[in-house]
Structures are given as structure tokens and as C-alpha cells.
Design an enzyme around this catalytic site. Sequence first.
Site, PDB file in Angstrom:
ATOM      1  N   CYS A  54       0.839  -1.209   0.000  1.00  0.00           N
ATOM      2  CA  CYS A  54       0.000   0.000   0.000  1.00  0.00           C
ATOM      3  C   CYS A  54       0.873   1.258   0.000  1.00  0.00           C
ATOM      4  O   CYS A  54       1.822   1.361   0.776  1.00  0.00           O
ATOM      5  CB  CYS A  54      -0.916  -0.009   1.230  1.00  0.00           C
ATOM      6  SG  CYS A  54      -2.015   1.421   1.278  1.00  0.00           S
ATOM      7  N   CYS A  58       0.787   4.736   6.879  1.00  0.00           N
ATOM      8  CA  CYS A  58       0.190   4.562   8.213  1.00  0.00           C
ATOM      9  C   CYS A  58       1.171   3.813   9.133  1.00  0.00           C
ATOM     10  O   CYS A  58       1.538   2.664   8.839  1.00  0.00           O
ATOM     11  CB  CYS A  58      -1.128   3.806   8.112  1.00  0.00           C
ATOM     12  SG  CYS A  58      -2.194   4.445   6.802  1.00  0.00           S
ATOM     13  N   CYS A  61       0.700   0.097  10.218  1.00  0.00           N
ATOM     14  CA  CYS A  61       0.166  -0.927   9.313  1.00  0.00           C
ATOM     15  C   CYS A  61       1.215  -1.843   8.673  1.00  0.00           C
ATOM     16  O   CYS A  61       2.144  -1.373   8.010  1.00  0.00           O
ATOM     17  CB  CYS A  61      -0.649  -0.257   8.207  1.00  0.00           C
ATOM     18  SG  CYS A  61      -1.522  -1.485   7.206  1.00  0.00           S
ATOM     19  N   CYS A  98     -16.716  -8.827   5.844  1.00  0.00           N
ATOM     20  CA  CYS A  98     -15.999  -7.584   5.519  1.00  0.00           C
ATOM     21  C   CYS A  98     -14.767  -7.890   4.687  1.00  0.00           C
ATOM     22  O   CYS A  98     -13.970  -8.771   5.046  1.00  0.00           O
ATOM     23  CB  CYS A  98     -15.512  -6.906   6.788  1.00  0.00           C
ATOM     24  SG  CYS A  98     -16.763  -6.717   8.037  1.00  0.00           S
ATOM     25  N   CYS A 130     -19.660  -5.702   3.801  1.00  0.00           N
ATOM     26  CA  CYS A 130     -18.909  -4.503   4.158  1.00  0.00           C
ATOM     27  C   CYS A 130     -17.588  -4.535   3.410  1.00  0.00           C
ATOM     28  O   CYS A 130     -17.018  -5.621   3.236  1.00  0.00           O
ATOM     29  CB  CYS A 130     -18.661  -4.490   5.670  1.00  0.00           C
ATOM     30  SG  CYS A 130     -17.643  -3.102   6.209  1.00  0.00           S
ATOM     31  N   CYS A 190     -19.126   2.470   9.000  1.00  0.00           N
ATOM     32  CA  CYS A 190     -18.370   1.779  10.037  1.00  0.00           C
ATOM     33  C   CYS A 190     -17.075   2.572  10.166  1.00  0.00           C
ATOM     34  O   CYS A 190     -16.266   2.600   9.236  1.00  0.00           O
ATOM     35  CB  CYS A 190     -18.093   0.340   9.590  1.00  0.00           C
ATOM     36  SG  CYS A 190     -16.942  -0.517  10.674  1.00  0.00           S
ATOM     37  N   ARG A 262     -17.591  -2.262  18.201  1.00  0.00           N
ATOM     38  CA  ARG A 262     -16.933  -3.557  17.926  1.00  0.00           C
ATOM     39  C   ARG A 262     -15.589  -3.672  18.620  1.00  0.00           C
ATOM     40  O   ARG A 262     -14.730  -2.809  18.478  1.00  0.00           O
ATOM     41  CB  ARG A 262     -16.752  -3.721  16.404  1.00  0.00           C
ATOM     42  CG  ARG A 262     -16.156  -5.081  15.999  1.00  0.00           C
ATOM     43  CD  ARG A 262     -16.228  -5.304  14.497  1.00  0.00           C
ATOM     44  NE  ARG A 262     -17.579  -5.084  14.034  1.00  0.00           N
ATOM     45  CZ  ARG A 262     -17.912  -4.175  13.118  1.00  0.00           C
ATOM     46  NH1 ARG A 262     -17.009  -3.440  12.547  1.00  0.00           N
ATOM     47  NH2 ARG A 262     -19.181  -4.016  12.768  1.00  0.00           N
TER      48      ARG A 262
HETATM   49  N1  SAM Z   1      -6.573   0.650   3.257  1.00  0.00           N
HETATM   50  C1  SAM Z   1      -7.834   0.938   3.798  1.00  0.00           C
HETATM   51  C2  SAM Z   1      -7.823   2.042   4.818  1.00  0.00           C
HETATM   52  O1  SAM Z   1      -6.800   2.264   5.456  1.00  0.00           O
HETATM   53  O2  SAM Z   1      -8.854   2.655   4.995  1.00  0.00           O
HETATM   54  C3  SAM Z   1      -8.497  -0.289   4.404  1.00  0.00           C
HETATM   55  C4  SAM Z   1      -7.675  -1.336   5.120  1.00  0.00           C
HETATM   56  S1  SAM Z   1      -6.884  -0.810   6.630  1.00  0.00           S
HETATM   57  C5  SAM Z   1      -5.838  -2.185   6.974  1.00  0.00           C
HETATM   58  C6  SAM Z   1      -8.201  -0.870   7.818  1.00  0.00           C
HETATM   59  C7  SAM Z   1      -7.905  -0.529   9.244  1.00  0.00           C
HETATM   60  O3  SAM Z   1      -7.124  -1.543   9.860  1.00  0.00           O
HETATM   61  C8  SAM Z   1      -7.109   0.726   9.548  1.00  0.00           C
HETATM   62  O4  SAM Z   1      -7.876   1.899   9.466  1.00  0.00           O
HETATM   63  C9  SAM Z   1      -6.668   0.472  10.981  1.00  0.00           C
HETATM   64  O5  SAM Z   1      -7.634   0.992  11.880  1.00  0.00           O
HETATM   65  C10 SAM Z   1      -6.631  -1.051  11.084  1.00  0.00           C
HETATM   66  N2  SAM Z   1      -5.271  -1.558  11.324  1.00  0.00           N
HETATM   67  C11 SAM Z   1      -4.266  -1.665  10.432  1.00  0.00           C
HETATM   68  N3  SAM Z   1      -3.149  -2.153  10.998  1.00  0.00           N
HETATM   69  C12 SAM Z   1      -3.450  -2.354  12.314  1.00  0.00           C
HETATM   70  C13 SAM Z   1      -2.701  -2.840  13.433  1.00  0.00           C
HETATM   71  N4  SAM Z   1      -1.416  -3.177  13.331  1.00  0.00           N
HETATM   72  N5  SAM Z   1      -3.324  -2.926  14.620  1.00  0.00           N
HETATM   73  C14 SAM Z   1      -4.625  -2.569  14.749  1.00  0.00           C
HETATM   74  N6  SAM Z   1      -5.385  -2.110  13.724  1.00  0.00           N
HETATM   75  C15 SAM Z   1      -4.798  -1.994  12.520  1.00  0.00           C
HETATM   76 FE1  SF4 Z   2      -2.734   1.199   3.425  1.00  0.00          FE
HETATM   77 FE2  SF4 Z   2      -2.604   0.004   5.785  1.00  0.00          FE
HETATM   78 FE3  SF4 Z   2      -2.898   2.642   5.657  1.00  0.00          FE
HETATM   79 FE4  SF4 Z   2      -4.947   1.013   4.901  1.00  0.00          FE
HETATM   80  S1  SF4 Z   2      -4.092   1.213   6.953  1.00  0.00           S
HETATM   81  S2  SF4 Z   2      -4.196   2.832   3.840  1.00  0.00           S
HETATM   82  S3  SF4 Z   2      -3.764  -0.698   4.026  1.00  0.00           S
HETATM   83  S4  SF4 Z   2      -1.110   1.465   4.921  1.00  0.00           S
END
Ligand code: SAM
Ligand code: SF4
Length: 315
Positions: A54, A58, A61, A98, A130, A190, A262
Site C-alpha cells: 500500500c 500509516c 500498518c 468484511c 462490508c 463503520c 466492535r
Molecule cells: N486501506 C484501507 C484504509 O486504510 O482505509 C483499508 C484497510 S486498513 C488495513 C483498515 C484498518 O485496519 C485501519 O484503518 C486500521 O484501523 C486497522 N489496522 C491496520 N493495521 C493495524 C494494526 N497493526 N493494529 C490494529 N489495527 C490496525
Molecule cells: Fe494502506 Fe494500511 Fe494505511 Fe490502509 S491502513 S491505507 S492498508 S497502509
Amino acid sequence: MQNRRMEKHLFRASKLYSLPLLDLIYQAHEVHRANHNPQNIQKCSLLSIKTGGCPEDCSYCPQSAHYDTGLEKQSLVSLESVRTAVKHAKSEGAERFCMGAAWREVKDGPDFDRVLEMIKIVKAEGLEACVTLGMLTANQAQKLKEAGLDAYNHNLDTSREFYEKIIHTRTFDDRLNTLKAVRNAGITICSGGILGMGESPQDRLKMLAELASLNPQPESVPLNLLIPVEGTPLAKAAPVDPLDLVRLVAVARILMPKTRVRLSAGRLSLSVEAQVLAFYAGANSIFLGEKLLTRPNPTVDEDAVLFSQLGQVSV
Ligand code: SAM
Ligand code: SF4
Ligand code: DTB
């Protein structure tokens, strides 16, 4: 207007948060019972339909291309594999399915068209659908709605102020704009966040106040405990005190009486007792199944024990 509503909710949230814990959860449970059947805990199943690589940064992530987390990338999965996963989730008792994609935003084209087909598969199996695909335009939201989508997950993740410390490739307002497009298309929202990224209690309350001031309020609010992942900037973040999570669930329940709150990522780090207390404080949804998107979650067998301890017949 949104700002004034936010300030009002924040004032209330701060007052609630400073109550003695037992007074807070008593109040939250009353609101919970007045608005929900406490036996009804929604079970959602998650599937990563496009994994890793991606472009967003973040800090939490494992799927960000900015960090080396050893994750194996995977392009958009086939319709057949979605069908199999949906049938499996249904047999395990999931009510909502989801699907998550490691995209910054949706691009029109064959991949998006395939996601629309995936939604139709979920609906044909009789589950709520979802997706979480990153940023959306109004037109894309409309197409998702036409495919039968029930809910769109798009987290605010933290307070407006802390957001720029965690993510540098998009803004808090980008998130709010996508939520607007989702709402305008008639899809339920959500949206929640993550605890344990180094934010203050005030940041957590601000996030809840932002969510509570959306009009209408989100139908679901996922509260994730950070799962620290080696290779990400937050790999060494300190764990959240489970009672802080319980407090936050209680405040969320009182600010958003009708919303499904949730218990999302991070249940593996919680005892059964902490989870039960969170349900008492107003949480009424979980992710079911041994995998979240890329990280582990309690197994269905472990959750069957949890549900039997709660006195519920089955998962
Ligand atoms: N890429 C899209 C986005 O960011 O909106 C959707 C997928 S993203 C992985 C969805 C959510 O996963 C993020 O907004 C975050 O809240 C959660 N997430 C990602 N990595 C995480 C982690 N290591 N621990 C807890 N929640 C996590
Ligand atoms: Fe990409 Fe992870 Fe950020 Fe979602 S949370 S936008 S998958 S880097
Ligand atoms: C949400 O708030 N939590 C889910 C879902 N929405 C998409 C995702 C949790 C991801 C946890 C880390 C992983 O499995 O990669």
C-alpha cells in the site's frame, strides 16, 4: 456546526471519562440495555482481498509499502476464493462479511468491477456486506451501493491533532470526505480507530467526539487495540491497559447509544474477563475467525468457549 457538536460531545466525554470506573460502566450498561439486547453480539468475518504494497505510510500498518514487515503481497483475489471464504464464514456463524484492500483509494477499472461482483456474492449468501478500500469518490460510493453494499469501513483512527503524527500521506479531512460520500450514497458507516499508538486519553476522547458528532452517527464503531508489527514505526509501542479500553467502550456507548461498538483487532491480548467487562460496558460486535486481515485473532473454538461462558448457546 460540526465543530460545535464535536465540542459538546468532547465536554461530555471528558466528564464521563473522569467518573469512577464502576459508575461509568453502570451508566454505560443502562444505556446499552435501553438500546440493545445485551445477548446480541454481532459476528463479523474479515477477508483481505488485496494484501500489502500500500502506498500510504500509516505507522501502524503491516501492509504499508514504506516498511519492511516481511508480509507477502497478494494482488486482488478471485471471485471463487471469495465465494469459498463467505460460505466458510457463514458456516462459522458470521452475520457480516468484511473485505479489506490495501489501497490508498479506489481506481475505476477491472479491479473495482471485481469488488462489485464480490459484494454480490456476499449478498447472494445472505450475509451483510462490508468493504474497506480506502478513499472513494461519490460516484464509486454510488456503484458500491448499487452492488448491494451494506456498510463501508473507513476509520478516523485517532484525533485530528494526532493524525498527522501517524499518517503523512493523507489528511483527517480526506477521511471525513470519504465518509460523506459513503453517507450520501445511502451506505451505513463503520468508522472507529486504534488505541495504543502513543496517543493521549484526550486524543481518544476527541476521536470518539468526532465520530459521535457525525450526523447521523456511525452505525458501527470498531475499536482496535494496536497489534504492534515488527518493521513498522510502532513496533515497540506500549500495550494498552485493558481497563482503559473498557472505559473507552463505555464512553462510546453513552455518546452513541444506537451504534454497534466492535471489539476489533487485539482481542488476543485481552483476557476473557476483560472482554466480558467490555461487553458489559456496551461492546456488541466482534471479528470472528482466526485471522483479521493479516494478523491472528482468537479461533472460533476459543470464541465458542467465550460465548458459552457468557451463557450464549453458540457462536
Ligand atoms: N486501506 C484501507 C484504509 O486504510 O482505509 C483499508 C484497510 S486498513 C488495513 C483498515 C484498518 O485496519 C485501519 O484503518 C486500521 O484501523 C486497522 N489496522 C491496520 N493495521 C493495524 C494494526 N497493526 N493494529 C490494529 N489495527 C490496525
Ligand atoms: Fe494502506 Fe494500511 Fe494505511 Fe490502509 S491502513 S491505507 S492498508 S497502509
Ligand atoms: C477495523 O477497524 N479493523 C479491521 C477492519 N476494520 C478492516 C482490520 C484490523 C486489521 C488488523 C491488522 C491486520 O490484520 O493486518
